[in-house]
Write an enzyme that holds these catalytic residues in place. Structure first.
Site, mmCIF file in Angstrom:
data_model
loop_
_atom_site.group_PDB
_atom_site.id
_atom_site.type_symbol
_atom_site.label_atom_id
_atom_site.label_comp_id
_atom_site.label_asym_id
_atom_site.label_seq_id
_atom_site.Cartn_x
_atom_site.Cartn_y
_atom_site.Cartn_z
ATOM 1 N N GLY A 119 5.182 -37.623 29.041
ATOM 2 C CA GLY A 119 5.845 -36.772 28.045
ATOM 3 C C GLY A 119 6.767 -35.757 28.697
ATOM 4 O O GLY A 119 7.875 -35.509 28.215
ATOM 5 N N ASP A 173 0.614 -37.719 26.070
ATOM 6 C CA ASP A 173 1.464 -36.718 25.431
ATOM 7 C C ASP A 173 2.121 -35.844 26.488
ATOM 8 O O ASP A 173 2.054 -36.144 27.686
ATOM 9 C CB ASP A 173 0.693 -35.910 24.369
ATOM 10 C CG ASP A 173 -0.444 -35.078 24.929
ATOM 11 O OD1 ASP A 173 -0.618 -35.041 26.161
ATOM 12 O OD2 ASP A 173 -1.163 -34.442 24.128
ATOM 13 N N ARG A 177 21.921 -43.898 16.015
ATOM 14 C CA ARG A 177 20.505 -43.946 15.620
ATOM 15 C C ARG A 177 20.289 -45.000 14.545
ATOM 16 O O ARG A 177 20.920 -44.961 13.490
ATOM 17 C CB ARG A 177 20.049 -42.577 15.144
ATOM 18 C CG ARG A 177 20.007 -41.585 16.290
ATOM 19 C CD ARG A 177 19.623 -40.223 15.813
ATOM 20 N NE ARG A 177 18.267 -40.204 15.311
ATOM 21 C CZ ARG A 177 17.806 -39.221 14.554
ATOM 22 N NH1 ARG A 177 18.585 -38.234 14.189
ATOM 23 N NH2 ARG A 177 16.552 -39.236 14.156
ATOM 24 N N SER A 221 14.320 -41.249 6.039
ATOM 25 C CA SER A 221 13.610 -40.116 5.444
ATOM 26 C C SER A 221 14.536 -39.273 4.569
ATOM 27 O O SER A 221 15.726 -39.143 4.843
ATOM 28 C CB SER A 221 12.984 -39.267 6.544
ATOM 29 O OG SER A 221 13.954 -38.909 7.492
ATOM 30 N N GLY A 232 2.053 -37.685 21.605
ATOM 31 C CA GLY A 232 3.488 -37.715 21.294
ATOM 32 C C GLY A 232 4.227 -38.881 21.915
ATOM 33 O O GLY A 232 5.180 -39.405 21.321
ATOM 34 N N ARG A 268 12.706 -51.317 13.369
ATOM 35 C CA ARG A 268 11.437 -50.567 13.350
ATOM 36 C C ARG A 268 10.871 -50.692 11.935
ATOM 37 O O ARG A 268 11.084 -49.849 11.085
ATOM 38 C CB ARG A 268 11.718 -49.100 13.716
ATOM 39 C CG ARG A 268 10.516 -48.220 13.810
ATOM 40 C CD ARG A 268 10.849 -46.910 14.505
ATOM 41 N NE ARG A 268 12.107 -46.339 14.094
ATOM 42 C CZ ARG A 268 12.319 -45.609 13.015
ATOM 43 N NH1 ARG A 268 11.320 -45.355 12.194
ATOM 44 N NH2 ARG A 268 13.521 -45.125 12.716
ATOM 45 N N HIS A 318 4.082 -26.732 18.763
ATOM 46 C CA HIS A 318 4.847 -27.426 17.730
ATOM 47 C C HIS A 318 3.916 -28.109 16.737
ATOM 48 O O HIS A 318 2.741 -28.322 17.005
ATOM 49 C CB HIS A 318 5.823 -28.457 18.328
ATOM 50 C CG HIS A 318 5.199 -29.351 19.357
ATOM 51 N ND1 HIS A 318 4.542 -30.499 19.048
ATOM 52 C CD2 HIS A 318 5.124 -29.240 20.709
ATOM 53 C CE1 HIS A 318 4.101 -31.071 20.156
ATOM 54 N NE2 HIS A 318 4.435 -30.327 21.181
HETATM 55 FE FE FE2 Z 1 -0.869 -33.652 22.087
#
Ligand code: FE2
Length: 558
Positions: free
Chosen positions: A184, A153, A441, A522, A301, A490, A12
């Site tokens: 993760g 991660d 959210r 965003s 991550g 945040r 990814h």
């Molecule tokens: Fe990574």
């Protein structure tokens, strides 16, 4: 020295950046240009954009640096896990590992693809250990001379969590916890169980968590404080397709995507978030005991978990925290590009990252020719900040497209949708009319750094929206649209000299309303990448319920 950093793993977030003499010139994720969210393909568009920005060809590069080991070590680790019974040896798992290995091996882990597309390089191709690339991306851009570096991660080639010490531009390895003992892996499995997309929608679990109640026990999957934590990965690993049966056996049937959210789901989200926070705190505690340094740098991550990051900041364990804003894998491009500076006992450049405006920009002539090409009615503005502030005061939801695009997952005032945070209905309005996203959210506030303390209990120096803080109780009713159900937010704090136009917009809004805070989310529709070009902005504007678009020096209204 001119170095190109690349993230390419076929997993990814492919991305590229270019660094000249220690200075990060330009960085962009492939998804923004290709418009394929989390694009995992070879980042040829991103590399092309880097080379064009620097005005160079492949031949002029001194080094091309990938933020991953070559294909062999990744595959060897997988085979070892199968042999030891640490990961289920099923037909699909082995097929997936082998297919990934053969594909990357055939492409020489990206080197061959690079040469095919951009021609031969006279410099060196290097493959940097994935967690080292993350560690450099956290430390070298932190501005700290001495630091404890913690990387968490899903997985590197063999790493899941690692601890490092940064000192005078050098990095020393402390400890690695190998994959699949991975926070993760745990959080992604919970994300998938709750009906969301793993390695993408972890935000949704974090946002849902405060609506839940304590009580769900997840110790069958993770022991969050077992020096520093222990993930029972076998119970979280399936046969290579779909969820592992043990999750349903212990927690009941998984939630179907897009189905109703029940109390049970909220409570599981609560427990997953709590375990993640405890495990992260436990790793940070252990890391500080090892290094005896209370300046902490985070990446990987898992460090996108802004709620946990906020807890670390206020835990009393640390003095200062820097979270690499591109904490996910796109950020390894930034770290890999600096690794050559460590050669022959060298030191990393000491360049604190004060902003993430590292992507492409479009001047007014380009914007205007796009607007003309689409035969749109627009107005040229004398002062975009004043006009936008006026519109926001009148309750309008606006698209704000200015300057260089942000690198990393957050929009920080250059590719943003903005609204008035004082309106308690604004969260629902933006959710329903613009973002078409889940009701739970939260939206985030942008504040001037100098007035952030009046609204927040902590994180008053938070330029990257990657730390959660509590909104002061007396201010929660002033900015309800950006205060989450548990009183948290945040925040993004803006310094005048870093983004003068956005700072001034907030200032103008504050002059008119007495509240120098904006709701900032965003500039994209649900499931799409953040807008990159003026065309993306116009298309998104007309596919949503936004009222106005301020793009460069131009205004479009509906
Ligand atoms: Fe990574």
């Amino acid at each position: 020295m001119l170095t190109l950093g690349i993230n390419y793993s076929q997993m990814h977030d492919s991305a590229a950046c270019i660094v000249r003499d220690g200075e990060l010139l330009f960085a962009v994720a492939e998804e923004r240009i290709s418009r394929v969210k989390h694009d995992a393909r070879f980042p040829q568009l991103a590399i092309q954009a880097c080379l064009e920005f620097a005005g160079v060809g492949a031949k002029q590069l001194d080094e091309v640096c990938f933020g991953w080991q070559t294909a062999g070590p990744v595959y060897r680790h997988d085979l070892k896990l199968y042999a030891l019974g640490d990961w289920p040896i099923t037909y699909l798992n082995v097929l997936n590992s082998t297919r990934h290995f053969l594909s990357m091996w055939h492409q020489q882990s990206g080197a061959k693809r690079f040469v095919q597309r951009f021609g031969p390089v006279s410099g060196r191709m290097r493959f940097v250990d994935h967690h080292l690339a993350h560690a450099i991306s956290a430390y070298a851009y932190s501005g700290f001379d001495e630091a404890t570096i913690v990387i968490m991660d899903g997985r590197g080639a063999w790493e899941a969590t690692s601890i490092w010490r940064g000192r005078r531009g050098r990095i020393e390895h402390g400890l690695t916890i190998p994959f699949p003992d991975s926070i993760g892996v745990f959080y992604s499995a919970m994300t998938e169980y709750l009906g969301f997309v793993p390695n993408s929608d972890e935000w949704k679990v974090m946002g849902l968590a405060p609506y839940g109640q304590p009580g769900v026990k997840l110790e069958a999957f993770i022991d969050p404080e077992a020096a520093p934590y222990r993930v029972h990965a076998k119970r979280l690993s399936g046969n290579g397709s779909g969820l592992p049966p043990s999750l349903a056996a212990l927690l009941g049937p998984p939630r179907a995507p897009e189905s109703e959210i029940e109390d049970r789901h909220k409570n599981i989200a609560y427990a997953a978030q709590e375990c993640c926070e405890l495990a992260m705190l436990s790793v940070v505690r252990m890391a500080i005991e090892k290094t005896r340094c209370r300046n902490v740098c985070l990446a990987g991550g898992v460090a996108l978990n802004s709620k946990a990051n906020g807890k670390i900041l206020t835990s009393g364990l640390v003095d200062r925290v820097f979270v690499q804003p591109a904490a996910s894998d796109e950020g390894v491009a930034l770290g890999a590009a600096l690794e050559p500076y460590l050669d022959h006992g060298g030191r990393l450049p000491d360049k604190a990252m004060r902003h993430a405006y590292l992507g492409p920009s479009f001047d007014d002539d380009t914007v205007e020719s796009t607007l003309r090409a689409y035969r749109l009615r627009y107005k040229r503005l004398g002062d975009p900040a004043a006009t936008a502030a006026e519109l926001l005061c009148r309750g309008k939801i606006i698209g704000w497209f200015q300057g260089r695009m942000e690198f990393g997952p957050r929009a920080l005032g250059n590719r943003s949708i903005l609204a008035d945070p004082r309106d308690p209905q604004m969260n629902a309005k933006v959710n329903n009319a613009v973002k078409f996203r889940e009701w739970w959210r939260p939206f985030a506030p942008s504040l001037k750094k100098e007035t952030a303390g009046a609204y927040l209990e902590s994180a008053t120096d938070s330029p990257f929206m990657i730390l959660t803080a509590q909104v002061r109780p007396e201010k929660r009713s002033t900015i309800p649209a950006v205060t989450h159900v548990d009183g948290s937010a945040r925040p993004q704090t803006i310094e005048k000299d870093v983004n003068p136009l956005y700072w001034r917009l907030i200032d103008e809004f504050g002059r008119r309303t007495g509240v120098p805070v904006l709701m900032n989310t965003s500039f994209n529709l649900r499931g799409e990448a953040i807008v990159h070009t003026p065309t993306d902005a116009v298309r998104t504007f007309f596919s949503s319920g936004m009222d106005a678009l301020v793009i460069g020096s131009f205004l479009l209204e509906k």
